[in-house]
Every structure is written in C-alpha cells, then in structure tokens.
Design a protein around this motif. Sequence first.
Motif, PDB file in Angstrom:
ATOM      1  N   GLU A   1       0.843  -1.187   0.000  1.00 20.42           N
ATOM      2  CA  GLU A   1       0.000   0.000   0.000  1.00 20.42           C
ATOM      3  C   GLU A   1       0.877   1.236   0.000  1.00 20.42           C
ATOM      4  O   GLU A   1       1.924   1.270   0.640  1.00 20.42           O
ATOM      5  CB  GLU A   1      -0.884   0.017   1.251  1.00 20.42           C
ATOM      6  N   ASN A   2       0.450   2.245  -0.715  1.00 26.04           N
ATOM      7  CA  ASN A   2       1.162   3.512  -0.686  1.00 26.04           C
ATOM      8  C   ASN A   2       0.874   4.222   0.625  1.00 26.04           C
ATOM      9  O   ASN A   2      -0.243   4.185   1.130  1.00 26.04           O
ATOM     10  CB  ASN A   2       0.719   4.416  -1.844  1.00 26.04           C
ATOM     11  N   THR A   3       1.884   4.887   1.144  1.00 25.55           N
ATOM     12  CA  THR A   3       1.685   5.683   2.345  1.00 25.55           C
ATOM     13  C   THR A   3       0.902   6.940   1.968  1.00 25.55           C
ATOM     14  O   THR A   3       0.793   7.287   0.788  1.00 25.55           O
ATOM     15  CB  THR A   3       3.032   6.108   2.961  1.00 25.55           C
ATOM     16  N   ARG A   4       0.393   7.596   2.954  1.00 23.74           N
ATOM     17  CA  ARG A   4      -0.333   8.849   2.719  1.00 23.74           C
ATOM     18  C   ARG A   4       0.561   9.835   1.965  1.00 23.74           C
ATOM     19  O   ARG A   4       0.132  10.496   1.024  1.00 23.74           O
ATOM     20  CB  ARG A   4      -0.787   9.433   4.043  1.00 23.74           C
TER      21      ARG A   4
ATOM     22  N   GLN B   1       3.102   9.199  -0.029  1.00 23.73           N
ATOM     23  CA  GLN B   1       3.275   8.764  -1.416  1.00 23.73           C
ATOM     24  C   GLN B   1       2.043   9.099  -2.255  1.00 23.73           C
ATOM     25  O   GLN B   1       2.169   9.512  -3.412  1.00 23.73           O
ATOM     26  CB  GLN B   1       3.555   7.270  -1.481  1.00 23.73           C
ATOM     27  N   GLN B   2       0.875   8.935  -1.678  1.00 24.22           N
ATOM     28  CA  GLN B   2      -0.351   9.258  -2.397  1.00 24.22           C
ATOM     29  C   GLN B   2      -0.426  10.751  -2.700  1.00 24.22           C
ATOM     30  O   GLN B   2      -0.773  11.155  -3.810  1.00 24.22           O
ATOM     31  CB  GLN B   2      -1.572   8.829  -1.598  1.00 24.22           C
TER      32      GLN B   2
ATOM     33  N   ALA C   1       2.000  11.895  -5.439  1.00 27.47           N
ATOM     34  CA  ALA C   1       1.564  11.572  -6.792  1.00 27.47           C
ATOM     35  C   ALA C   1       0.555  12.594  -7.326  1.00 27.47           C
ATOM     36  O   ALA C   1       0.469  12.816  -8.526  1.00 27.47           O
ATOM     37  CB  ALA C   1       0.947  10.177  -6.820  1.00 27.47           C
ATOM     38  N   MET C   2      -0.179  13.226  -6.449  1.00 21.12           N
ATOM     39  CA  MET C   2      -1.229  14.152  -6.870  1.00 21.12           C
ATOM     40  C   MET C   2      -0.714  15.455  -7.470  1.00 21.12           C
ATOM     41  O   MET C   2      -1.282  15.923  -8.457  1.00 21.12           O
ATOM     42  CB  MET C   2      -2.160  14.454  -5.703  1.00 21.12           C
TER      43      MET C   2
END
Length: 75
Positions: free
Chosen positions: A3-6, A8-9, A12-13
């Motif tokens: 799972e991507n960490t917060r 990492q998420q 990406a945005m």
Amino acid sequence: MTENTRRQQIEAMPAEEPDDTFLQYALAMELEKDSLLRTSIKKHHHCLQMEELSYFIEKQKLMIKVKDFQQNYGL
C-alpha cells in the motif's frame, strides 16, 4: 501488494495539479510528520509563494521546531 503511504499518495497528486496549494500544504505536513523538516520547510516556502501570509505562520512554527530539534540533538 504494497500500500502507498499517505505521503506517497499526496506526492503523486501534484503531478496532476502542481499549483494546488492544499496538496502542497498537505505534503509539507506529511514531510514534517516523517521528520523531513528541511524538505517540509521548502514545501511550506512554495506554499508561501502561492498563498503568502497564511503559510508564513506555519513555516515559522516549523522553523522553531527545527531549531529546538537541532539544539536538543546537537545538530
């Protein structure tokens, strides 16, 4: 499956919305939580350039934390 960490998420945005001040601010706060204080300050500075005063206050608070950290750990 990893799972991507917060963080990492959020990282990406900004590629989709590079001028989204909220995403930049959220990333700065996640970096701070991960003790990446200098990088967090740079992100806060970027937010400051986009949204002047409101982020100036947060950046100042973070810089105080950095000074305290440096004094406590002799860095």
